[in-house]
Design a protein around this motif. Sequence first.
Motif, mmCIF file in Angstrom:
data_model
loop_
_atom_site.group_PDB
_atom_site.id
_atom_site.type_symbol
_atom_site.label_atom_id
_atom_site.label_comp_id
_atom_site.label_asym_id
_atom_site.label_seq_id
_atom_site.Cartn_x
_atom_site.Cartn_y
_atom_site.Cartn_z
ATOM 1 N N ASP A 1 62.775 -34.580 -12.743
ATOM 2 C CA ASP A 1 63.687 -33.161 -13.145
ATOM 3 C C ASP A 1 62.237 -32.225 -12.141
ATOM 4 O O ASP A 1 63.133 -31.395 -11.906
ATOM 5 N N ASP A 2 61.106 -33.381 -11.419
ATOM 6 C CA ASP A 2 60.945 -32.167 -10.581
ATOM 7 C C ASP A 2 61.020 -32.481 -8.735
ATOM 8 O O ASP A 2 60.462 -31.933 -8.354
ATOM 9 N N ASP B 1 65.861 -27.164 -5.862
ATOM 10 C CA ASP B 1 65.763 -28.406 -6.362
ATOM 11 C C ASP B 1 66.741 -28.860 -7.152
ATOM 12 O O ASP B 1 67.815 -28.736 -6.240
#
Length: 147
Positions: free
Chosen positions: A36-37, A50
């Motif tokens: 997710d990061d 991202d």
Amino acid sequence: MTHSTASEEAIAVVRRNTEEVQGGGNFDIFDELFADDFVDHTPQPNCTPDKDGARALYHVLRAAFPDFHANIHWQVADGDLVTTYKTYRGTHEGVFLGVPPTGRKIHFETVDAMRVRGGKIVEHWGVANLFSLMQQLGAFPAGGTKA
């Protein structure tokens, strides 16, 4: 886990992304492979650095080149960092970076490095020969210029 085992597992994750998500269009496993990061240190044009940006890029590539796939020439890992040299191939059947479909077969080389932790891709750095791709699509002249 040994250094060798970590490297082998990292290579398997990166290879799965290249073959199953990018090449196979299996977006059901995207979240399984990307943290997710996730951070892309070298995002492509019009993409955020991202996880959402990577997902969007893959969708754009699959829409523009429905048969998009990679031939992996080699991969090497140093612990959790996997470097891959590959040639992407496909047929231009959708808009890509503003260029309408040409029906042309394309190919371009890429070298990238992906860090894998906990079985997920957490970082990416890469260089893709987009100039060659755009030449093949007719967006730039194919010949050199004379000084």
